[in-house]
Design an enzyme around this catalytic site. Structure first.
Site, PDB file in Angstrom:
ATOM      1  N   GLU A   1       0.779  -1.240   0.000  1.00 24.22           N
ATOM      2  CA  GLU A   1       0.000   0.000   0.000  1.00 24.22           C
ATOM      3  C   GLU A   1       0.813   1.295   0.000  1.00 24.22           C
ATOM      4  O   GLU A   1       1.020   1.912   1.043  1.00 24.22           O
ATOM      5  CB  GLU A   1      -0.957   0.016   1.202  1.00 24.22           C
ATOM      6  CG  GLU A   1      -2.039  -1.028   1.112  1.00 24.22           C
ATOM      7  CD  GLU A   1      -3.190  -0.782   2.086  1.00 24.22           C
ATOM      8  OE1 GLU A   1      -3.052   0.067   2.973  1.00 24.22           O
ATOM      9  OE2 GLU A   1      -4.221  -1.444   1.944  1.00 24.22           O
TER      10      GLU A   1
ATOM     11  N   GLU B   1      -6.075  -7.961  -0.635  1.00 21.24           N
ATOM     12  CA  GLU B   1      -6.786  -7.705   0.623  1.00 21.24           C
ATOM     13  C   GLU B   1      -8.201  -7.240   0.324  1.00 21.24           C
ATOM     14  O   GLU B   1      -8.420  -6.430  -0.580  1.00 21.24           O
ATOM     15  CB  GLU B   1      -6.124  -6.585   1.448  1.00 21.24           C
ATOM     16  CG  GLU B   1      -4.914  -6.991   2.225  1.00 21.24           C
ATOM     17  CD  GLU B   1      -4.319  -5.834   3.044  1.00 21.24           C
ATOM     18  OE1 GLU B   1      -5.088  -4.991   3.547  1.00 21.24           O
ATOM     19  OE2 GLU B   1      -3.088  -5.800   3.150  1.00 21.24           O
TER      20      GLU B   1
END
Ligand code: FCB
Length: 560
Positions: free
Chosen positions: A227, A460
């Site tokens: 991320e 995710e």
């Protein structure tokens, strides 16, 4: 170019910190209108053979064993143990996955998952972060008689641990999805400014190479860094302040860190974010290039693939008014394009760059270096794109304030799309974390289109609803909202795939409840409940575990 101080709201700061794409899960409400519409007549949503249904984790969040087997100290040890983040909770023990992994792999096998995502703790491989000897007190290189640094071998216990985990997964038919970096960094490197410092980037390259060489004969899926947005937008402010505190040799409270953070000018904040984001993306590409070189040399598995893990979420316009559509486009460019395009196409989005120029902003990195880096990034490419998705925002054009900081420091800027941003969103459910599978579909299709059809690995997706994750009197955890959430998002993934996206797998966040960064153990995202009141940290599969297991067994789910 200044941000009005009133826009930096402490509550937003504290709550938005490291919330990333995720924390909003606590506010999810199941609104049927955000479900995808499936093609008429389809009754069963079947995924392709070999689809990687999996579950995810990250080292600091679940491993515990913080001072075992030679593990070095990390930024998160500092943030939790010294700076008092996460309300005094730490990942010191967490789920003790480090010791209990055999039991947890048995749980995975019971669930039937085909893949398991975990990250390697850099500090278990190179405890100081340096592949050379350092003085443990001064962190200065120890030199040999001729004045040269003394190389160190990677920590054998750390290598052995991950070898055991990987081997056990494979023995159970579970594909390891290995993340090189999921936010826990050796403390000395944190002290150097993290990825904003190019020396840290080079140290990471040495670590990545070691890891590829150690495990690359068995691992088929590598994930570079977790991320970019979460790390570079949310974590950087914390880093900067923590660094100052460390330099002063002091320990400080969270509130004073945040107060100091608010004093950063918009230029400082933006400079920090831009530099760090660029370096972070560059680092991801560097790892990709190194991996491909090792592959070409026959040093790692021929069929192995590598890709980044990106927090992407295509925003939605509040209306079809041209101004709202234009604002949405800009938010999309400043968030999604700003990450995806440099990595895949070797360019930063022109609309964002020209906006920066119009505001008189000059990148703190030399233009020539950026150009060289981008050329390398384009060449390195990616074998697939990892996508993390939790929710998305709704954008209106009503913001009238300055455009900066472009990424919004800790939730304060106009481009910050995880919510808490002023004037960016108008509806209550768009503050953050609404249940929005349609947004997931839009995001997957956006990645598909922007990358010219690169494979996508959903790395995710998950949620946490307050009050839902409790052990009931029957000894079970009835997490119907989580089941509903996964069901809606699997339908969206199926639809994206049906519309042409090449989706390799779906990885649920998370296998176990775990340490949720800023929120400590207060937010549970697991398919499995962990009882932190018991010394043995008892695991109890939740209702969603059984439901997901059934989906995996059928390689799909009913359309209705
Ligand atoms: C993501 C993070 C992950 C976890 C989930 C809930 O943004 O990558 O570590 O915290 O949110």
């Amino acid at each position: 170019m200044t941000i009005p101080k009133k826009t930096l709201r402490p509550i937003a700061l504290a709550a938005g910190l490291l919330m990333c794409a995720c924390g909003g899960g606590t506010r999810n409400q199941a609104t049927a209108s955000n479900d995808v519409v499936l093609p008429a007549g389809v009754t069963q949503l079947t995924f392709p053979k070999g689809f990687l249904f999996g579950a995810a984790s990250a080292s600091y969040q679940c491993e515990g064993a913080w001072n075992k087997d030679g593990r070095g100290l990390t930024n998160w040890d500092y943030l939790t143990q010294t700076a008092g983040f996460a309300n005094g909770e730490t990942g010191n023990v967490a789920d003790d996955f480090y010791d209990l992994y055999p039991e947890d792999v048995a749980l995975m096998a019971k669930m039937g998952i085909k893949s398991f995502r975990f990250s390697i703790a850099w500090s278990r491989i190179y405890p100081t972060g340096f592949p050379i000897q350092l003085d443990p007190v001064t962190y200065q290189p120890v030199l040999d008689a001729s004045g040269n640094p003394i190389p160190v071998a990677p920590n054998a216990a750390g290598i052995a641990h991950y070898n055991n985990l990987i081997n056990l997964l494979l023995a159970n038919g579970i594909e390891p999805l290995v993340t090189l970096y999921h936010w826990d960094m050796p403390i000395a490197l944190f002290g150097m400014g993290g990825f904003a410092n190019r020396n840290v980037v080079n140290l990471f390259a040495a670590y990545a190479q070691t890891v590829f060489m150690a495990f690359g004969d068995r691992v088929n899926y590598w994930l570079t860094l977790n991320e970019p947005y979460g790390e570079c937008v949310d974590l950087d402010g914390v880093m900067t302040i923590a660094l100052k505190s460390m330099a002063g040799g002091g320990s400080v409270s969270l509130s004073s860190l945040l107060a100091e953070f608010k004093m950063l000018s918009s230029d400082e904040m933006l400079g920090l974010q831009m530099t760090d984001l660029h370096n972070y993306l560059y680092t991801s590409s560097l790892a990709t290039m190194i991996y491909h070189q090792l592959q070409a040399a026959g040093a790692v598995k021929a069929g192995g693939r590598i890709g980044p893990v990106l927090d992407l979420h295509v925003p939605k316009p509040a209306s079809n008014a041209p101004a709202d559509l234009a604002a949405t486009q800009l938010v999309n460019a400043a968030t999604n394009d700003m990450i995806l395009k440099p990595l895949v196409q070797g360019v930063y989005p022109a609309d964002v760059v020209s906006r920066l120029q119009a505001e008189g902003y000059t990148w703190t990195l030399p233009q020539t270096q950026i150009a060289e880096d981008l050329a390398m990034m384009k060449m390195a490419g990616a074998d697939f794109i990892g996508v993390n998705y939790y929710s998305r925002s709704t954008v209106t054009s009503t913001h009238t304030d300055a455009m900066f900081p472009i990424f919004g420091g800790l939730g304060s800027g106009p481009f910050f799309n995880e919510g808490y941003s002023y004037n960016l969103t108008t509806t209550p459910e768009s503050t953050n974390g609404i249940y929005d599978p349609q947004g997931f579909y839009d995001t997957l299709m956006y990645v598909h289109q922007t990358t010219g059809g690169l494979p996508i690995l959903i790395t995710e997706n998950g949620c946490s609803y307050p009050g839902e994750d409790v052990l009931d009197t029957d000894g079970k955890v009835h997490d119907a909202m989580r089941t509903r959430f996964i069901e809606g998002h699997l339908k969206a993934a199926w639809k994206a795939q049906n519309d042409g996206a090449n989706i390799l797998g779906y990885t649920s966040w998370s296998l176990l409840d775990n340490f949720e960064w800023m929120f400590g153990y207060g937010r549970r995202f697991g398919l499995t409940y962990v009882d932190y009141t018991k010394p043995e940290l008892t695991r109890t599969p939740k209702d969603s575990f059984a439901w997901y297991s059934n989906v995996i067994q059928n390689n799909g789910l009913p359309a209705n």
